[in-house]
Design an enzyme around this catalytic site. Structure first.
Site, PDB file in Angstrom:
ATOM      1  N   ASP A 194       5.065  -5.454   9.668  1.00  0.00           N
ATOM      2  CA  ASP A 194       6.256  -5.142  10.462  1.00  0.00           C
ATOM      3  C   ASP A 194       6.279  -5.947  11.758  1.00  0.00           C
ATOM      4  OD1 ASP A 194       7.337  -3.399   8.652  1.00  0.00           O
ATOM      5  OD2 ASP A 194       6.478  -1.604   9.561  1.00  0.00           O
ATOM      6  N   ARG A 249       0.848  -1.188   0.000  1.00  0.00           N
ATOM      7  CA  ARG A 249       0.000   0.000   0.000  1.00  0.00           C
ATOM      8  C   ARG A 249       0.883   1.237   0.000  1.00  0.00           C
ATOM      9  NH1 ARG A 249      -4.261   1.581   4.735  1.00  0.00           N
ATOM     10  NH2 ARG A 249      -2.346   1.857   5.916  1.00  0.00           N
ATOM     11  N   ASP A 257       1.215  -1.887  12.454  1.00  0.00           N
ATOM     12  CA  ASP A 257       1.538  -2.414  11.122  1.00  0.00           C
ATOM     13  C   ASP A 257       1.760  -3.917  11.225  1.00  0.00           C
ATOM     14  OD1 ASP A 257       3.149  -3.281   8.821  1.00  0.00           O
ATOM     15  OD2 ASP A 257       3.088  -1.162   8.286  1.00  0.00           O
ATOM     16  N   THR A 307      -0.859   7.679  -0.865  1.00  0.00           N
ATOM     17  CA  THR A 307      -2.169   7.605  -1.535  1.00  0.00           C
ATOM     18  C   THR A 307      -3.050   6.492  -0.966  1.00  0.00           C
ATOM     19  OG1 THR A 307      -1.420   6.001  -3.169  1.00  0.00           O
ATOM     20  CG2 THR A 307      -1.084   8.329  -3.704  1.00  0.00           C
TER      21      THR A 307
END
Ligand code: PRP
Ligand code: URA
Length: 206
Positions: A200, A101, A197, A105
């Site tokens: 991660d 991603r 995340d 944006t």
């Protein structure tokens, strides 16, 4: 159709994963275990065909899955749910869809795809821990549909309403399963409260 699981074991394990102090190993182990618990329910309606089997006592009619199951992790984070699913369906095949991603944006970009041959005739389970804007899941489902897939389910850990709405709008035929539907998306597109995340935290890259 959206199903949000309400199971004490899933809630317990998800809370461990949400904790920012949970180690990479514990995060991964709990995701693995939740993957197994979720797929048990997700596969409840898979059709069976009769098979003849001879027990030590007599012949009987048993059952086996009517079609192959293909698990489709959205790379990277979807890999974290795959082992747990494969524990329960060891004969499943695996397709890989690589998407990241764009941080600005929030649009998904494809960098890899590889599919087993019979995806058009299989039960396809697309997996990704996070359903945020839904852009990645919509793109992954577009990709497997382009390969001919018809029977598709989407299994995510934590979702936001925006992501659910996005998938339902573009793919109303796909059932969505979540361990939790969280409150909202942050300005930067992260699920709140969420778990941060996922990629991660699974791979220890931050
Ligand atoms: C994360 C996550 C989903 C996506 C969700 O992946 O694993 O794929 O973001 O966001 P969306 O619903 O708004 O598309 P990311 O792009 O960070 O890649 P990674 O799995 O490699 O960390
Ligand atoms: N991707 C993640 O890994 N976490 C979020 O909260 C949103 C997208």
């Amino acid at each position: 159709m959206l199903t949000v699981f309400n199971h004490p074991l899933i809630s317990h394990k998800l809370t461990i994963m949400r904790d920012k102090n949970t180690s990479t190993k514990d995060f991964r182990d709990n995701l693995d275990e939740i993957g197994s618990l979720m797929v048990y329910e997700v596969t409840r309606d898979l059709p069976l065909v009769d098979v003849e089997v001879e027990t030590p006592m007599c012949k009987m009619t048993g059952a086996k899955l009517a079609k192959d199951v293909i698990v489709v992790p959205i790379l990277r984070a979807g890999l974290g749910m795959t082992a747990g699913i494969m524990n329960l369906i060891p004969t499943a095949k695996v397709a890989h869809v690589g998407l990241f991603r764009d941080e600005e944006t929030l649009e998904p970009h494809t960098y890899f795809e590889k599919y087993p041959k019979n995806i058009a005739d299989a039960y396809v389970i697309v997996v990704d821990p996070m359903l945020a804007t839904g852009g990645s899941s919509v793109a992954a489902i577009d990709m497997v549909k382009k390969q001919g897939a018809k029977n598709i389910k989407l299994v995510c850990l934590v979702g936001a309403q925006e992501g659910v709405d996005n998938v339902e709008k573009h793919h109303p035929d796909v059932d969505i399963y979540l361990a939790a539907l969280d409150d909202h998306l942050s300005e930067t597109g992260y699920i709140v409260p969420g778990l941060g995340d996922a990629g991660d935290r699974i791979f220890g890259t931050k």
